[in-house]
Motif scaffolding. Structure first.
Motif, PDB file in Angstrom:
ATOM      1  N   LEU A  64      35.391  36.820  35.440  1.00 49.69           N
ATOM      2  CA  LEU A  64      36.980  37.244  34.939  1.00 49.69           C
ATOM      3  C   LEU A  64      37.348  38.754  35.132  1.00 49.69           C
ATOM      4  CD1 LEU A  64      36.356  35.754  31.151  1.00 49.69           C
ATOM      5  CD2 LEU A  64      37.681  34.700  33.132  1.00 49.69           C
ATOM      6  N   VAL A  65      36.438  39.509  35.550  1.00 49.71           N
ATOM      7  CA  VAL A  65      36.886  40.739  36.007  1.00 49.71           C
ATOM      8  C   VAL A  65      37.839  40.724  37.197  1.00 49.71           C
ATOM      9  CG1 VAL A  65      36.208  43.124  36.836  1.00 49.71           C
ATOM     10  CG2 VAL A  65      34.735  41.670  35.248  1.00 49.71           C
ATOM     11  N   TRP A  66      37.786  39.764  38.283  1.00 49.20           N
ATOM     12  CA  TRP A  66      38.398  39.771  39.171  1.00 49.20           C
ATOM     13  C   TRP A  66      39.226  38.240  39.271  1.00 49.20           C
ATOM     14  CZ3 TRP A  66      33.448  38.294  40.281  1.00 49.20           C
ATOM     15  CH2 TRP A  66      33.195  37.263  40.546  1.00 49.20           C
ATOM     16  N   ASN A  67      39.014  37.459  38.337  1.00 46.52           N
ATOM     17  CA  ASN A  67      39.718  36.220  38.578  1.00 46.52           C
ATOM     18  C   ASN A  67      39.761  35.367  36.923  1.00 46.52           C
ATOM     19  OD1 ASN A  67      40.947  33.545  39.197  1.00 46.52           O
ATOM     20  ND2 ASN A  67      38.954  32.864  39.673  1.00 46.52           N
ATOM     21  N   PRO A  68      40.601  36.081  36.066  1.00 52.68           N
ATOM     22  CA  PRO A  68      40.573  35.742  34.776  1.00 52.68           C
ATOM     23  C   PRO A  68      41.328  34.017  34.507  1.00 52.68           C
ATOM     24  CG  PRO A  68      42.448  36.918  35.300  1.00 52.68           C
ATOM     25  CD  PRO A  68      41.653  37.243  36.493  1.00 52.68           C
ATOM     26  N   GLY A  69      42.056  33.680  35.579  1.00 47.96           N
ATOM     27  CA  GLY A  69      42.263  32.344  35.775  1.00 47.96           C
ATOM     28  C   GLY A  69      43.257  31.878  34.569  1.00 47.96           C
ATOM     29  N   PHE A  70      44.053  32.649  33.648  1.00 47.07           N
ATOM     30  CA  PHE A  70      44.859  32.327  32.861  1.00 47.07           C
ATOM     31  C   PHE A  70      46.037  33.166  32.403  1.00 47.07           C
ATOM     32  CE2 PHE A  70      41.348  34.660  30.697  1.00 47.07           C
ATOM     33  CZ  PHE A  70      42.115  35.528  29.838  1.00 47.07           C
ATOM     34  N   GLU A  71      47.137  33.051  32.042  1.00 48.15           N
ATOM     35  CA  GLU A  71      48.111  34.126  31.900  1.00 48.15           C
ATOM     36  C   GLU A  71      47.704  35.150  30.838  1.00 48.15           C
ATOM     37  OE1 GLU A  71      52.785  34.253  30.779  1.00 48.15           O
ATOM     38  OE2 GLU A  71      51.723  32.203  30.852  1.00 48.15           O
ATOM     39  N   TYR A  72      48.067  36.270  31.200  1.00 49.39           N
ATOM     40  CA  TYR A  72      47.453  37.565  30.090  1.00 49.39           C
ATOM     41  C   TYR A  72      48.722  38.447  30.149  1.00 49.39           C
ATOM     42  CZ  TYR A  72      45.774  40.130  34.125  1.00 49.39           C
ATOM     43  OH  TYR A  72      45.751  40.824  35.445  1.00 49.39           O
ATOM     44  N   ASP A  73      48.862  39.401  29.194  1.00 52.77           N
ATOM     45  CA  ASP A  73      49.812  39.990  28.897  1.00 52.77           C
ATOM     46  C   ASP A  73      49.521  41.623  29.310  1.00 52.77           C
ATOM     47  OD1 ASP A  73      52.253  38.489  28.199  1.00 52.77           O
ATOM     48  OD2 ASP A  73      50.249  37.814  26.622  1.00 52.77           O
ATOM     49  N   GLU A  74      48.072  41.970  29.151  1.00 50.87           N
ATOM     50  CA  GLU A  74      47.678  43.524  29.296  1.00 50.87           C
ATOM     51  C   GLU A  74      46.180  43.318  29.488  1.00 50.87           C
ATOM     52  OE1 GLU A  74      47.218  47.525  26.629  1.00 50.87           O
ATOM     53  OE2 GLU A  74      48.176  45.442  25.552  1.00 50.87           O
ATOM     54  N   LYS A  75      45.728  44.448  30.388  1.00 48.84           N
ATOM     55  CA  LYS A  75      44.338  44.426  30.785  1.00 48.84           C
ATOM     56  C   LYS A  75      43.893  45.855  30.681  1.00 48.84           C
ATOM     57  CE  LYS A  75      41.487  44.053  35.051  1.00 48.84           C
ATOM     58  NZ  LYS A  75      41.772  43.739  36.606  1.00 48.84           N
ATOM     59  N   ILE A  76      42.673  45.717  29.828  1.00 44.89           N
ATOM     60  CA  ILE A  76      41.889  47.109  29.750  1.00 44.89           C
ATOM     61  C   ILE A  76      40.665  47.237  30.213  1.00 44.89           C
ATOM     62  CG2 ILE A  76      41.339  48.464  27.833  1.00 44.89           C
ATOM     63  CD1 ILE A  76      42.901  47.079  25.706  1.00 44.89           C
ATOM     64  N   ILE A  77      40.357  48.283  30.885  1.00 49.31           N
ATOM     65  CA  ILE A  77      38.917  48.476  31.375  1.00 49.31           C
ATOM     66  C   ILE A  77      38.012  49.080  30.427  1.00 49.31           C
ATOM     67  CG2 ILE A  77      37.493  49.485  33.235  1.00 49.31           C
ATOM     68  CD1 ILE A  77      39.497  47.172  34.217  1.00 49.31           C
ATOM     69  N   GLY A  78      36.928  48.765  30.157  1.00 51.14           N
ATOM     70  CA  GLY A  78      36.180  49.282  29.101  1.00 51.14           C
ATOM     71  C   GLY A  78      34.804  48.606  29.204  1.00 51.14           C
ATOM     72  N   PHE A  79      34.105  48.918  27.961  1.00 53.45           N
ATOM     73  CA  PHE A  79      32.543  48.483  28.034  1.00 53.45           C
ATOM     74  C   PHE A  79      32.012  47.920  26.514  1.00 53.45           C
ATOM     75  CE2 PHE A  79      32.529  52.881  26.946  1.00 53.45           C
ATOM     76  CZ  PHE A  79      31.641  53.062  26.100  1.00 53.45           C
ATOM     77  N   ILE A  80      31.142  47.282  26.515  1.00 56.31           N
ATOM     78  CA  ILE A  80      30.350  46.907  25.350  1.00 56.31           C
ATOM     79  C   ILE A  80      29.100  47.518  25.244  1.00 56.31           C
ATOM     80  CG2 ILE A  80      31.680  44.642  24.802  1.00 56.31           C
ATOM     81  CD1 ILE A  80      29.410  43.185  25.904  1.00 56.31           C
ATOM     82  N   LYS A  81      28.629  47.699  24.198  1.00 62.96           N
ATOM     83  CA  LYS A  81      27.114  48.622  23.969  1.00 62.96           C
ATOM     84  C   LYS A  81      25.937  47.630  23.856  1.00 62.96           C
ATOM     85  CE  LYS A  81      29.119  52.813  22.301  1.00 62.96           C
ATOM     86  NZ  LYS A  81      28.938  53.855  21.143  1.00 62.96           N
ATOM     87  N   ASP A  82      24.802  48.113  24.269  1.00 62.24           N
ATOM     88  CA  ASP A  82      23.548  47.437  23.910  1.00 62.24           C
ATOM     89  C   ASP A  82      23.464  45.961  24.567  1.00 62.24           C
ATOM     90  OD1 ASP A  82      22.784  49.430  22.168  1.00 62.24           O
ATOM     91  OD2 ASP A  82      23.753  48.970  20.518  1.00 62.24           O
ATOM     92  N   TYR A  83      24.043  45.721  25.542  1.00 65.07           N
ATOM     93  CA  TYR A  83      24.108  44.815  26.560  1.00 65.07           C
ATOM     94  C   TYR A  83      24.012  45.317  28.084  1.00 65.07           C
ATOM     95  CZ  TYR A  83      24.794  41.404  22.587  1.00 65.07           C
ATOM     96  OH  TYR A  83      24.615  40.806  21.473  1.00 65.07           O
ATOM     97  N   ARG A  84      23.261  44.217  28.795  1.00 62.39           N
ATOM     98  CA  ARG A  84      23.266  44.467  30.273  1.00 62.39           C
ATOM     99  C   ARG A  84      23.559  43.271  31.096  1.00 62.39           C
ATOM    100  NH1 ARG A  84      17.172  46.165  32.439  1.00 62.39           N
ATOM    101  NH2 ARG A  84      16.137  44.212  31.767  1.00 62.39           N
ATOM    102  N   ARG A  85      24.201  43.425  32.210  1.00 61.44           N
ATOM    103  CA  ARG A  85      24.612  42.142  32.868  1.00 61.44           C
ATOM    104  C   ARG A  85      23.355  41.764  33.737  1.00 61.44           C
ATOM    105  NH1 ARG A  85      27.821  44.805  35.333  1.00 61.44           N
ATOM    106  NH2 ARG A  85      29.860  44.111  34.312  1.00 61.44           N
ATOM    107  N   VAL A  86      22.935  40.437  33.732  1.00 59.13           N
ATOM    108  CA  VAL A  86      21.835  39.807  34.538  1.00 59.13           C
ATOM    109  C   VAL A  86      22.094  38.682  35.031  1.00 59.13           C
ATOM    110  CG1 VAL A  86      19.970  41.032  33.052  1.00 59.13           C
ATOM    111  CG2 VAL A  86      20.918  39.021  32.184  1.00 59.13           C
ATOM    112  N   PHE A  87      21.400  38.098  36.136  1.00 59.03           N
ATOM    113  CA  PHE A  87      21.879  36.851  36.640  1.00 59.03           C
ATOM    114  C   PHE A  87      20.671  36.039  36.211  1.00 59.03           C
ATOM    115  CE2 PHE A  87      24.569  39.815  39.130  1.00 59.03           C
ATOM    116  CZ  PHE A  87      25.531  38.908  39.676  1.00 59.03           C
ATOM    117  N   ASP A  88      20.658  35.833  35.055  1.00 62.07           N
ATOM    118  CA  ASP A  88      19.339  34.737  34.756  1.00 62.07           C
ATOM    119  C   ASP A  88      20.211  33.238  34.229  1.00 62.07           C
ATOM    120  OD1 ASP A  88      17.854  36.586  34.836  1.00 62.07           O
ATOM    121  OD2 ASP A  88      17.653  37.157  32.859  1.00 62.07           O
TER     122      ASP A  88
END
Length: 223
Positions: free
Chosen positions: A11-35
């Motif tokens: 979704l970072v590069w291909n949301p695939g749906f119509e949107y009105d605004e985009k914000i770059i940011g983060f969430i806490k206490d999670y990390r990205r894994v390929f599991d």
């Protein structure tokens, strides 16, 4: 009403749906894994791909993009139906806060729904679990499905994180290992290029400066 969606993978590069605004940011206490196994986009039931999910780790942060959908219940329902079809391999949701770089203490969005996978191979058939880097790289290098190659998913994520200015070291390490499996030399984003820019990186579209906003409910997901 306003509907927000957070993405940390495709979704970072291909949301695939119509949107009105985009914000770059983060969430806490999670990390990205390929599991997480993907059997209908970048892989098949016989040869599943590895795609992103989130792992709870105290103190970690996960960068991504939040998208705003405005336009009333019908437009919101259409976006959510699309996301639920796309995210069908995720079986768990939880509520978290979303932060921007300028204020890492006060969330700009609250009650973000994050789609993740239950880390249990018995109850969740899509959960692959962790594996040695070399094993994950071989799987990603060879898996493909109706939406394309698993390796392209990883390389596009690597570039997307570079483009938003928040590379993920694990993504870079895994991508370089996949290149090694494929015999590709010198096509990664080097530390020097990450710091000064890369001539082969497509320039980002201009994102206008954002005005202060009220805390709003949001939804986060990935594919």
């Amino acid at each position: 009403m306003v509907f927000w969606v957070f993405g940390y993978g495709s979704l970072v590069w291909n949301p695939g749906f119509e949107y009105d605004e985009k914000i770059i940011g983060f969430i806490k206490d999670y990390r990205r894994v390929f599991d997480l196994a993907c059997i209908d986009h970048r892989g098949t039931p016989e040869h599943p791909a590895r795609t992103c999910t989130l792992e709870q780790v105290e103190g970690a942060i996960c960068w991504g993009a939040a998208y705003c959908v405005r336009g009333g219940p019908e437009k919101e329902r259409s976006a959510m139906e699309y996301l639920e079809r796309r995210e069908c391999e995720y079986d768990h949701k939880t509520l978290v806060d979303f932060y921007e770089e300028g204020d890492p203490v006060k969330p700009v969005l609250i009650e973000v729904i994050v789609f993740t996978s239950t880390p249990d191979k018995v109850s969740n058939k899509y959960y692959l679990g962790p594996a040695p880097l070399e094993n994950m790289a071989r799987q990603i290098a060879t898996a493909f499905g109706p939406c394309g190659n698993n390796r392209d998913y990883l390389f596009l994520l690597e570039k997307a994180m570079f483009d938003i200015g928040h590379e993920d070291d694990m993504v870079i390490e895994l991508a370089n290992e996949v290149r090694k499996v494929l015999g590709i030399v010198g096509n990664g984003i080097s530390k020097e290029k990450r710091s000064v820019g890369s001539p082969h990186i497509v320039l980002k579209p201009h994102i206008p400066s954002l005005q202060p906003r009220l805390l709003l409910e949001a939804v986060a997901t990935d594919s």
